[in-house]
Design a protein around this motif. Structure first.
Motif, mmCIF file in Angstrom:
data_model
loop_
_atom_site.group_PDB
_atom_site.id
_atom_site.type_symbol
_atom_site.label_atom_id
_atom_site.label_comp_id
_atom_site.label_asym_id
_atom_site.label_seq_id
_atom_site.Cartn_x
_atom_site.Cartn_y
_atom_site.Cartn_z
ATOM 1 N N ARG A 119 0.132 7.927 6.277
ATOM 2 C CA ARG A 119 1.544 7.707 5.953
ATOM 3 C C ARG A 119 1.837 8.154 4.525
ATOM 4 O O ARG A 119 2.869 8.761 4.252
ATOM 5 C CB ARG A 119 1.873 6.221 6.134
ATOM 6 C CG ARG A 119 3.339 5.880 5.874
ATOM 7 C CD ARG A 119 4.257 6.581 6.832
ATOM 8 N NE ARG A 119 5.638 6.209 6.614
ATOM 9 C CZ ARG A 119 6.673 6.959 6.954
ATOM 10 N NH1 ARG A 119 6.465 8.144 7.515
ATOM 11 N NH2 ARG A 119 7.906 6.550 6.738
ATOM 12 N N GLN A 120 0.879 7.851 3.633
ATOM 13 C CA GLN A 120 1.059 8.272 2.251
ATOM 14 C C GLN A 120 1.139 9.792 2.170
ATOM 15 O O GLN A 120 1.947 10.338 1.414
ATOM 16 C CB GLN A 120 -0.120 7.756 1.401
ATOM 17 C CG GLN A 120 0.106 7.852 -0.088
ATOM 18 C CD GLN A 120 1.291 7.059 -0.549
ATOM 19 O OE1 GLN A 120 1.355 5.856 -0.364
ATOM 20 N NE2 GLN A 120 2.258 7.722 -1.133
ATOM 21 N N ARG B 160 -4.459 4.758 8.462
ATOM 22 C CA ARG B 160 -3.010 4.845 8.707
ATOM 23 C C ARG B 160 -2.242 4.905 7.393
ATOM 24 O O ARG B 160 -1.272 5.645 7.261
ATOM 25 C CB ARG B 160 -2.546 3.631 9.519
ATOM 26 C CG ARG B 160 -2.956 3.684 10.977
ATOM 27 C CD ARG B 160 -2.624 2.347 11.667
ATOM 28 N NE ARG B 160 -3.153 2.308 13.013
ATOM 29 C CZ ARG B 160 -2.496 2.748 14.086
ATOM 30 N NH1 ARG B 160 -1.295 3.253 13.959
ATOM 31 N NH2 ARG B 160 -3.061 2.683 15.276
ATOM 32 N N ILE B 161 -2.673 4.102 6.440
ATOM 33 C CA ILE B 161 -1.993 4.105 5.143
ATOM 34 C C ILE B 161 -2.124 5.482 4.501
ATOM 35 O O ILE B 161 -1.152 6.027 3.968
ATOM 36 C CB ILE B 161 -2.569 3.001 4.232
ATOM 37 C CG1 ILE B 161 -2.100 1.627 4.728
ATOM 38 C CG2 ILE B 161 -2.146 3.201 2.778
ATOM 39 C CD1 ILE B 161 -2.831 0.460 4.099
ATOM 40 N N GLU C 269 2.204 11.773 4.541
ATOM 41 C CA GLU C 269 3.522 12.161 5.062
ATOM 42 C C GLU C 269 4.586 11.991 3.989
ATOM 43 O O GLU C 269 5.443 12.845 3.807
ATOM 44 C CB GLU C 269 3.902 11.255 6.241
ATOM 45 C CG GLU C 269 3.375 11.705 7.581
ATOM 46 C CD GLU C 269 3.738 10.704 8.688
ATOM 47 O OE1 GLU C 269 3.018 10.689 9.690
ATOM 48 O OE2 GLU C 269 4.713 9.940 8.506
ATOM 49 N N LEU C 270 4.533 10.865 3.293
ATOM 50 C CA LEU C 270 5.545 10.603 2.270
ATOM 51 C C LEU C 270 5.397 11.582 1.111
ATOM 52 O O LEU C 270 6.401 12.064 0.575
ATOM 53 C CB LEU C 270 5.419 9.172 1.755
ATOM 54 C CG LEU C 270 5.791 8.092 2.768
ATOM 55 C CD1 LEU C 270 5.489 6.710 2.200
ATOM 56 C CD2 LEU C 270 7.250 8.185 3.160
ATOM 57 N N ILE D 30 1.372 -0.147 10.091
ATOM 58 C CA ILE D 30 0.759 -0.428 8.787
ATOM 59 C C ILE D 30 1.323 -1.746 8.283
ATOM 60 O O ILE D 30 2.533 -1.987 8.379
ATOM 61 C CB ILE D 30 1.085 0.715 7.787
ATOM 62 C CG1 ILE D 30 0.369 1.995 8.218
ATOM 63 C CG2 ILE D 30 0.686 0.335 6.377
ATOM 64 C CD1 ILE D 30 0.773 3.219 7.427
ATOM 65 N N PRO E 202 0.797 -1.230 0.000
ATOM 66 C CA PRO E 202 0.000 0.000 0.000
ATOM 67 C C PRO E 202 0.833 1.287 0.000
ATOM 68 O O PRO E 202 0.380 2.328 -0.449
ATOM 69 C CB PRO E 202 -0.810 -0.088 1.298
ATOM 70 C CG PRO E 202 0.051 -0.906 2.208
ATOM 71 C CD PRO E 202 0.839 -1.839 1.347
ATOM 72 N N VAL E 203 2.048 1.214 0.545
ATOM 73 C CA VAL E 203 2.860 2.430 0.700
ATOM 74 C C VAL E 203 4.301 2.106 0.335
ATOM 75 O O VAL E 203 4.836 1.078 0.773
ATOM 76 C CB VAL E 203 2.831 2.933 2.180
ATOM 77 C CG1 VAL E 203 3.813 4.055 2.389
ATOM 78 C CG2 VAL E 203 1.437 3.379 2.561
ATOM 79 N N HIS F 160 3.909 3.234 12.616
ATOM 80 C CA HIS F 160 2.587 3.551 12.091
ATOM 81 C C HIS F 160 1.674 2.332 12.055
ATOM 82 O O HIS F 160 0.490 2.470 11.740
ATOM 83 C CB HIS F 160 2.701 4.166 10.685
ATOM 84 C CG HIS F 160 3.339 5.520 10.679
ATOM 85 N ND1 HIS F 160 2.608 6.692 10.714
ATOM 86 C CD2 HIS F 160 4.637 5.901 10.663
ATOM 87 C CE1 HIS F 160 3.434 7.735 10.722
ATOM 88 N NE2 HIS F 160 4.673 7.274 10.689
#
Lengths: 330, 531
Positions: free
Chosen positions: B126-127, B122-123, B129-130, A205, A187-188, A203
């Motif tokens: 985080r995405q 959360r994803i 943030e990135l 994740i 996902p990331v 986090h």
């Protein structure tokens, strides 16, 4: 007594008067912070005892590809300790800062320690991840960095691809489909290994982190073995992160001798022991035996075996328009 | 009597199939209870009656056997009811367990959904943030564009490469009084300069400044400067020679429209190279260079040399208390500039003439005079700025060997000036101008900065110049002038000037009309745009 004191004072003055203060910059990849923090202190002590000179080593860390590009763009590294030989080759070819045959200058292809890719999962392994093929199951969420920027990510990608090649009789189409399914579960994409660790650990994740072996052990140590566990797949890739002196920078800074000694000392017992303590697989058989319990046994395939060379792997998989670009859609 | 108590929880009252089942059970059980309440007391009464009459029981065995035969069906019925109740009870328990299991399943499903949503959030975080990190990284490599009162600047992200566009436009008026129509009252485009500056590879600066004002287009500045360190820089090209303090001041910042008589004796621009730098944090500055050589008050049209001789020029300037705690003396600057050159047998080394504030020529050498030998200059100079007060003073000696036919002379011409300004609105006066605290905006109560200025200046030609090397019927031997004016700085970019200058000449013996025949009285105005 006075004479003795005078002699002692004079000799200490003469020692300090000749002592030089040398600065080195080590541009490294993402997860080696703890390794070089310990190693730098040890090397400084060793060099002081050997020559009387003080050496202060600064560190720069980041995704291996990004770090290489920074050096090409002018970051004044005296030495580079990156994740893969290809990134140092790029520095040699594009910026001409070191010779093309740099890898022959130190033992074991200029790789004083090795590593591999393992799985870091939540405690109890609730998704029952044991091997690479568990990663492509529906509902599994994988954390791994971007192979475009991270050396560790490239090793992880190649490990998965190598597994698929070994499993599917070296059928490239099936291997490609395998990694495509794998990256559908990602996902990331962080830019570096340390960022991915933060994503997974802090986090919370994902179900599994494809991590450098040392990074996985570090996560257990720092965040608690009660929260995570390491799953070592039966097969992974032998990752060989190389080191090199950046000749032109070191010559310009007058640090060539120290820079060479800095890298050579990685092969010493002290350097190998520090590597092993930080969960890098040492080249020294004796040190490896001493720290055998730190490392799981698994089948390690090499890049040359599966992919020919870094140049071929880069061109096929990670260059613009390569396999990774074709299979991964954010 | 056996009493059966059955309790049902509130959840049972839900209108489901299970609830209906429960209701049916309720009815059945109630019926059983009701029946039991009739049956059991009757049975008990029969039992009591039989017990109290035990003799009667033994005496009438035929009667007891008949009674026992009568109890058996009821007992069986009771037993059957009991079993039914037990069965119903079991069924209730089973239904409750099933209900609990179903509720747990629903709870588990909800928890899974919540966890899934949690992961998605959360994803996304985080995405985000990135993406932000990547955007910040990308911004570091993006060119930067800046447009403000300092002009327009485009630079690379690391500022190693930059190009800036500045400009200077000065629209003047000169009105002469009592000049017997000798001089032209005029509006003039005094300066019109696009100023292009920039940096390449971090340490190399450049400047290209053409001037479209006046009557001819010319290159004012064209040079490259290498900044090895602030203390050591190398400049090469065409730029101001490092001699005169007022000459070195940038055009937008001078007190008056025109520089003083002192500037008549110093070189303007010259072509060459100089080493220069700032030392000790700007407390001292120096410049030393080699140039083609420039006569007094030279034109800036020349971009080459007409002889083999070269000039050396240099200057040292100190601001000794710049970094001290004595605020009143931080703005004190003292220095000395000078030049030395050798001109052989050429008119190019001679001044084209000395001019007044009104730009009228009052002294020229005779036509047969040539530069013939050494030409040196020395210029002690200084300024003082403190708050709204600014004072600038300079003294110049220009000593030159000349020849006219067989006649040789070493002529020493001198000039000096003191000028001062006071910013009425309280802003600081500086060598680099005045920045209004409240830019002009009448609706917001901003009126810019106002400054009154004054100057006294004098130039004396060496008396030995007359009559062999200059004619007193064509030139004056000296001039002195005083000037007064007011400057209005609307903002950092726009300034309006108005001043009056009165110049008096001495030594002129010629007739009118001629510039040195009467005093020059000239009223100046200026509209200036500088950015």
């Amino acid at each position: 007594m006075k004479t003795l004191l005078t002699i002692l004072l004079a000799s200490s003055l003469s020692t300090t008067a000749g002592a030089k203060e040398i600065k080195l910059l080590n541009v490294s990849y993402d997860p080696t912070r703890e390794l070089y923090q310990e190693y730098n202190a040890a090397f400084a002590k060793y060099w002081k005892a050997k020559t009387g000179d003080d050496v202060a080593i600064s560190q720069s860390h980041g995704g291996s590809g990004k770090q290489a590009q920074s050096v090409i763009n002018g970051l004044e590294a005296d030495v580079v300790t990156l994740a893969l030989a290809y990134d140092i080759d790029a520095i040699a070819q594009q910026a001409k800062l070191l010779p093309a045959d740099w890898q022959k200058r130190l033992p074991d292809n200029s790789t004083p320690y090795t590593s591999t890719i393992v799985f870091l999962v939540r405690k109890g392994n609730p998704k029952h991840i044991r091997d690479w093929d568990d990663l492509v199951k529906p509902g599994i969420s994988i954390v791994t960095p971007n192979p475009k920027t991270s050396g560790g990510a490239r090793w992880a990608y190649l490990a998965a691809y190598a597994y698929a090649l070994e499993t599917y009789g070296h059928d490239d189409a099936k291997a490609r489909d395998f990694v495509k399914q794998l990256y559908k579960n990602v996902p990331v994409l962080d830019s570096g290994a340390r960022g991915s660790t933060i994503t997974f650990v802090q986090h919370e994740i994902g179900d599994v982190l494809l991590a450098w072996e040392n990074e996985a052990h570090l996560a257990l140590k720092e965040f608690g073995a009660d929260k995570f566990e390491i799953v070592t797949p039966p097969l992974s890739i032998l990752a060989e992160p190389p080191v090199a002196v950046v000749d032109k920078n070191a010559k310009r800074h007058g640090t060539l001798t120290v820079a060479q000694a800095y890298l050579e000392h990685l092969y010493s017992d002290e350097g190998q022991e520090i590597a092993a303590k930080n969960f890098y697989r040492p080249r020294s058989q004796a040190i490896a035996a001493k720290y055998a319990t730190n490392f799981s046994q698994l089948k390690l395939v090499t890049l040359d075996q599966e992919f020919g060379s870094w140049a071929k792997a880069q061109a096929t998989h990670f260059a613009d328009g390569g396999v990774f670009d074709q299979i991964y859609q954010p | 009597m056996v009493a059966i108590k059955i309790e049902f929880g509130p959840e049972v009252r839900k209108k489901t199939k299970k609830t209906e089942n429960y209701m049916k059970l309720n009815q059945l059980i109630l019926a059983a209870v009701a029946g039991a309440q009739f049956v059991f007391p009757a049975l008990a009464a029969d039992s009591e009656a039989t017990n109290s009459t035990g003799a009667a029981q033994s005496e009438t065995p035929a009667y007891n056997a008949g009674a026992a035969a009568n109890n058996s069906p009821e007992a069986a019925e009771i037993e059957a009811l009991k079993q039914q109740v037990q069965a119903l009870d079991q069924k209730i328990q089973n239904l409750e367990q099933q209900r609990e299991a179903e509720q747990q399943a629903v709870t588990n499903t909800n928890q899974e959904q919540i966890q899934e949503l949690n992961q998605k959030v959360r994803i996304l975080e985080r995405q985000h943030e990135l993406d932000k990190e990547n955007a910040e990284d990308a911004a570091k490599t993006q060119p930067q564009l800046k447009l403000d009162s300092s002009g327009f600047t485009l630079s690379s992200a690391d500022t190693n490469f930059a190009i800036s566009l500045h400009g200077l436009i000065q629209l003047d008026s000169r009105t002469f009084f009592n000049d017997h129509n000798l001089n032209n009252d005029a509006f003039l485009l005094r300066r019109a300069r696009p100023i292009i500056t920039g940096t390449v590879f971090h340490d190399f600066d450049f400047n290209f400044t053409p001037d479209f004002g006046g009557s001819t287009v010319q290159i004012q500045d064209a040079y490259l400067n290498y900044r090895y360190r602030p203390e050591l820089q190398l400049e090469a090209g065409k730029f101001k020679s490092p001699v005169g303090l007022e000459q070195l001041q940038n055009d937008p910042y001078t007190f008056f429209n025109e520089r003083s008589l002192v500037t008549d004796l110093v070189p303007n621009r010259d072509v060459g190279a100089e080493l220069h730098g700032d030392l000790f944090g700007g407390v001292a500055s120096y410049a030393v260079g080699i140039f083609d050589g420039a006569p007094d008050y030279n034109s800036t049209t020349f971009n080459t040399d007409s002889d083999n001789d070269k000039a050396f020029a240099g200057r040292v300037f100190l601001q000794p208390l710049k970094t001290s705690d004595v605020n009143a003396l931080k703005g004190l600057g003292l220095g000395v500039g000078g030049s030395f050159e050798s001109d052989r047998n050429g008119t190019s080394g001679l001044t084209p003439g000395y001019t007044t504030d009104g730009q009228q020529k009052f002294f020229t050498y005779a036509t047969n005079v040539v530069a013939n030998g050494q030409h040196w200059r020395v210029s002690p100079q200084g300024y003082y700025y403190y708050g709204p007060l600014g004072i600038l003073g300079e003294y110049v000696i220009s000593d030159q060997d000349v020849k006219a036919g067989a006649a040789l002379a070493d002529l020493q011409n001198r000039a000096w000036e003191v000028s001062a300004g006071w910013v009425l609105t309280g802003e600081d006066a500086t060598y680099a101008g005045v920045t209004p605290r409240h830019p002009f905006n009448p609706l917001a109560g901003g009126w810019g900065a106002w400054q009154v200025v004054g100057r006294y200046e004098e130039l004396k030609v060496d008396e030995s110049a007359f009559p062999t090397f200059a004619s007193s019927t064509a030139s004056a031997s000296s001039a002195h002038a005083w000037s007064a004016g007011v400057n209005w700085y609307l903002n950092k970019n726009i300034r309006l000037n108005a001043s009056f200058s009165h110049t008096v000449f001495h030594g002129y013996t010629g007739g009118t009309p001629a510039v040195p025949a009467q005093a020059e009285n000239v009223f100046f105005t200026r509209i200036q745009l500088a950015f």
